[in-house]
Design a protein around this motif. Structure first.
Motif, mmCIF file in Angstrom:
data_model
loop_
_atom_site.group_PDB
_atom_site.id
_atom_site.type_symbol
_atom_site.label_atom_id
_atom_site.label_comp_id
_atom_site.label_asym_id
_atom_site.label_seq_id
_atom_site.Cartn_x
_atom_site.Cartn_y
_atom_site.Cartn_z
ATOM 1 N N PRO A 89 0.814 -1.147 -0.020
ATOM 2 C CA PRO A 89 -0.101 -0.039 -0.067
ATOM 3 C C PRO A 89 1.069 1.338 0.024
ATOM 4 N N VAL A 90 0.414 2.203 -0.576
ATOM 5 C CA VAL A 90 1.098 3.545 -0.882
ATOM 6 C C VAL A 90 0.353 4.681 -0.606
ATOM 7 N N ALA A 91 0.896 5.708 0.358
ATOM 8 C CA ALA A 91 0.280 6.778 1.015
ATOM 9 C C ALA A 91 1.083 8.089 0.431
ATOM 10 N N ALA A 92 0.535 8.812 -0.439
ATOM 11 C CA ALA A 92 1.358 9.948 -0.950
ATOM 12 C C ALA A 92 1.006 11.163 0.075
ATOM 13 N N ILE A 93 2.084 11.921 0.389
ATOM 14 C CA ILE A 93 2.026 12.940 1.111
ATOM 15 C C ILE A 93 1.973 14.378 0.328
ATOM 16 N N VAL A 94 0.766 15.254 0.543
ATOM 17 C CA VAL A 94 0.712 16.368 -0.410
ATOM 18 C C VAL A 94 0.466 17.524 0.641
ATOM 19 N N GLY A 95 0.513 18.719 0.186
ATOM 20 C CA GLY A 95 0.334 19.764 0.849
ATOM 21 C C GLY A 95 0.792 20.941 0.226
ATOM 22 N N TYR A 96 0.301 22.051 0.760
ATOM 23 C CA TYR A 96 1.099 23.336 0.281
ATOM 24 C C TYR A 96 2.631 23.311 0.771
ATOM 25 N N THR A 97 3.347 24.215 -0.070
ATOM 26 C CA THR A 97 4.709 24.430 0.221
ATOM 27 C C THR A 97 4.772 24.746 1.573
ATOM 28 N N ASN A 98 5.775 24.255 2.414
ATOM 29 C CA ASN A 98 6.254 24.550 3.704
ATOM 30 C C ASN A 98 5.058 24.210 4.918
ATOM 31 N N ALA A 99 4.358 23.391 4.531
ATOM 32 C CA ALA A 99 3.331 22.756 5.267
ATOM 33 C C ALA A 99 4.099 21.774 6.233
ATOM 34 N N GLY A 100 5.202 21.057 6.005
ATOM 35 C CA GLY A 100 5.792 20.216 6.948
ATOM 36 C C GLY A 100 5.692 18.789 6.275
ATOM 37 N N LYS A 101 5.748 18.530 5.092
ATOM 38 C CA LYS A 101 5.701 17.513 4.413
ATOM 39 C C LYS A 101 6.696 16.474 4.822
ATOM 40 N N SER A 102 8.077 17.059 4.498
ATOM 41 C CA SER A 102 9.401 16.622 4.725
ATOM 42 C C SER A 102 9.760 16.357 5.840
ATOM 43 N N THR A 103 9.282 17.238 6.906
ATOM 44 C CA THR A 103 9.643 17.089 8.076
ATOM 45 C C THR A 103 8.841 15.698 8.888
ATOM 46 N N LEU A 104 7.661 15.754 8.271
ATOM 47 C CA LEU A 104 6.589 14.481 8.575
ATOM 48 C C LEU A 104 7.345 13.220 8.148
ATOM 49 N N LEU A 105 7.788 13.339 6.727
ATOM 50 C CA LEU A 105 8.412 11.904 6.299
ATOM 51 C C LEU A 105 9.841 11.550 7.126
ATOM 52 N N ASN A 106 10.545 12.414 7.444
ATOM 53 C CA ASN A 106 11.763 12.410 8.448
ATOM 54 C C ASN A 106 11.393 11.740 9.666
ATOM 55 N N THR A 107 10.266 12.350 10.329
ATOM 56 C CA THR A 107 9.967 12.090 11.742
ATOM 57 C C THR A 107 9.506 10.570 11.895
ATOM 58 N N LEU A 108 8.889 10.271 10.753
ATOM 59 C CA LEU A 108 8.281 8.900 10.763
ATOM 60 C C LEU A 108 9.179 7.833 10.309
ATOM 61 N N THR A 109 9.875 8.080 9.520
ATOM 62 C CA THR A 109 10.941 7.213 8.633
ATOM 63 C C THR A 109 12.366 7.434 8.877
ATOM 64 N N ASP A 110 12.915 8.403 9.399
ATOM 65 C CA ASP A 110 14.194 8.678 9.365
ATOM 66 C C ASP A 110 14.796 8.887 8.026
ATOM 67 N N ALA A 111 13.981 9.495 7.234
ATOM 68 C CA ALA A 111 14.228 9.507 5.786
ATOM 69 C C ALA A 111 15.581 10.425 5.470
ATOM 70 N N ASP A 112 15.784 11.523 6.235
ATOM 71 C CA ASP A 112 17.071 12.162 6.091
ATOM 72 C C ASP A 112 16.856 13.181 4.846
ATOM 73 N N VAL A 113 15.589 13.650 4.669
ATOM 74 C CA VAL A 113 15.262 14.398 3.570
ATOM 75 C C VAL A 113 15.433 16.121 4.008
ATOM 76 N N LEU A 114 15.916 16.912 3.298
ATOM 77 C CA LEU A 114 16.339 18.183 3.486
ATOM 78 C C LEU A 114 15.052 18.864 4.037
ATOM 79 N N SER A 115 15.006 19.608 5.124
ATOM 80 C CA SER A 115 13.862 20.092 5.649
ATOM 81 C C SER A 115 14.274 21.317 6.473
ATOM 82 N N GLU A 116 13.564 22.495 5.602
ATOM 83 C CA GLU A 116 13.960 23.846 6.150
ATOM 84 C C GLU A 116 12.559 24.662 6.202
ATOM 85 N N ASP A 117 12.518 25.646 7.044
ATOM 86 C CA ASP A 117 11.386 26.560 6.871
ATOM 87 C C ASP A 117 11.365 27.581 5.798
ATOM 88 N N LYS A 118 11.496 27.023 4.597
ATOM 89 C CA LYS A 118 11.423 27.715 3.532
ATOM 90 C C LYS A 118 10.403 27.102 2.347
#
Length: 411
Positions: A199-228
């Motif tokens: 099963p696949v869940a796509a994370i969508v949202g407005y820019t700077n809503a916190g999508k990458s931070t969510l992915l990082n926190t849930l999976t330790d993805a180490d994706v760049l996450s900035e308040d930009k």
């Protein structure tokens, strides 16, 4: 000698407020953030109230005269219009104001050019830039020749403006062919997931809503996450184990924004379509943003334009750690809502339990006694389903499990 690349771009933001109901002030505030992200400084704003945008000059004659004085007073090096300018508007404003003229689309494309890191991302950005520039070649050559650096010169760069339209269209054709190869690879990966019934869940949202931070926190993805705005551009997919032993794939997508340039939507279609083929949508919303409702509307309109329909939508009201008092948060278009903080982890356990429940409800409950000769089928249940219990008896193995509906015939 002064290095012209070190000259700070000081721009005035220009918008036209029409009767279409769009909040021009809010849009210009967002444009200010975009300009800042692109590396320039906004030194003022100018809004004209009109029935419609002027087809030839964007602004009316009187407002252009006022803008010229404003530019001189602020020592600004250019203007950024809040809408995409036509070639005629760009050329006429350039001639009347004698400064660098840009629009919202050019700024967004410039940010994307600085963010792209993968081959796919770079191809998509260059394709979008060239499509935009092909129709504006003459005006942009004059505009971008004013400064050696600055907004609009990243990615393909000024060298692309020095060639004629024929060569640009040849480059566009080559990029489209490259993108087709990437698209085929993405489709192969997608089919592999389908074969594995993951099963696949796509994370969508407005820019700077916190999508990458969510992915990082849930999976330790180490994706760049900035308040930009548009801090990350290239999609990332990671596995997320759920409390009941099930696993779901989370795919991060590029952030949406109001007036998202159609060149980008077209170029990034294969990336954005990750949402189209997902089993469910995680819609991340910045609950601390005063324009939250407008942003949610933009996201749903973008999903609609991509024909992303009929999916289970979970809206995650993020950044509640920034709020002293939590208001009543609703999304009538979502199937489920949850208040979370991707930064602190608040609500993420509840999110995992919610995902597990939704996936479980999409499967068929199974109670069956398998003869020992069919023990191999239990391995299929372990691989693709959720094995709740197995009991070895004299006449076979008693099993209770949840299985995807499409696999019931195989077991």
């Amino acid at each position: 000698m002064i290095d012209i690349k070190e000259i700070e771009e000081r721009v005035i933001l220009v918008g036209v407020s029409t009767s279409d109901g769009d909040d021009t002030e809010a849009s210009l505030k967002e444009l200010s953030e975009l300009v800042k992200t692109a590396g320039a400084v906004s030194v003022g704003t100018l809004i004209q109230n009109r029935e419609a945008v002027h087809p030839g000059t964007y602004l009316g004659t009187g407002k252009i005269s006022e803008l010229k004085d404003y530019l001189d007073a602020e020592g600004a090096t250019g203007i950024v219009c809040d809408d995409e300018l036509s070639p005629a508007q760009l050329r006429n404003l350039e001639s009347l104001l004698d400064v660098k003229v840009m629009d919202r689309t050019l700024v967004i494309l410039d940010i994307f050019a600085s963010r792209a890191s993968t081959r796919e991302g770079k191809i998509q950005v260059e394709l979008a830039q060239l499509r935009y520039r092909a129709a504006r070649l003459v005006g942009l050559r004059n505009s971008l020749s004013r400064l050696g650096g600055g907004i609009g010169t990243r990615g393909p760069g000024e060298k692309k403006l020095e060639v004629d339209r024929r060569l640009i269209h040849q480059r566009i054709s080559a990029l489209k062919a490259e993108l087709e190869d990437v698209k085929r690879h993405r489709e192969t990966t997608r089919k592999q997931r389908e074969r594995n019934h993951m099963p696949v869940a796509a994370i969508v949202g407005y820019t700077n809503a916190g999508k990458s931070t969510l992915l990082n926190t849930l999976t330790d993805a180490d994706v760049l996450s900035e308040d930009k705005l548009f801090a990350t551009l290239d999609p990332t997919t990671r596995e997320l184990p759920l409390p009941d032993g099930e696993t779901v794939l989370l795919t991060d997508t590029v952030g949406f924004i109001r007036k998202l340039p159609h060149h980008l939507v077209e170029a990034f279609k294969s990336t954005l379509e990750e949402a189209k083929y997902a089993d469910m949508i995680l819609h991340v919303v910045d609950a601390s943003n005063p324009y939250m409702d407008i942003q949610m509307h933009t996201v749903y309109e973008t999903l609609k334009s991509l024909e992303v329909m009929g999916k289970t939508v979970i809206t995650l009201f993020n950044k509640i750690d920034r709020m002293e008092e939590l208001p009543i948060l609703r999304d009538f278009q979502a199937d489920e809502t949850l208040c979370i903080s991707a930064k602190t982890g608040t609500g993420l356990l509840e999110l995992k339990e919610l995902l597990a429940r939704i996936l479980r409800e999409s499967k068929i409950y199974l109670e069956r006694l398998y003869p020992y000769s069919d023990a191999g089928k239990i391995q299929l249940i372990r691989k693709y389903g959720q094995l709740l219990s197995e009991e070895y008896k004299e006449n076979g193995i008693a099993v209770t499990a949840y299985m995807p509906a499409e696999l019931i015939g195989k077991i």
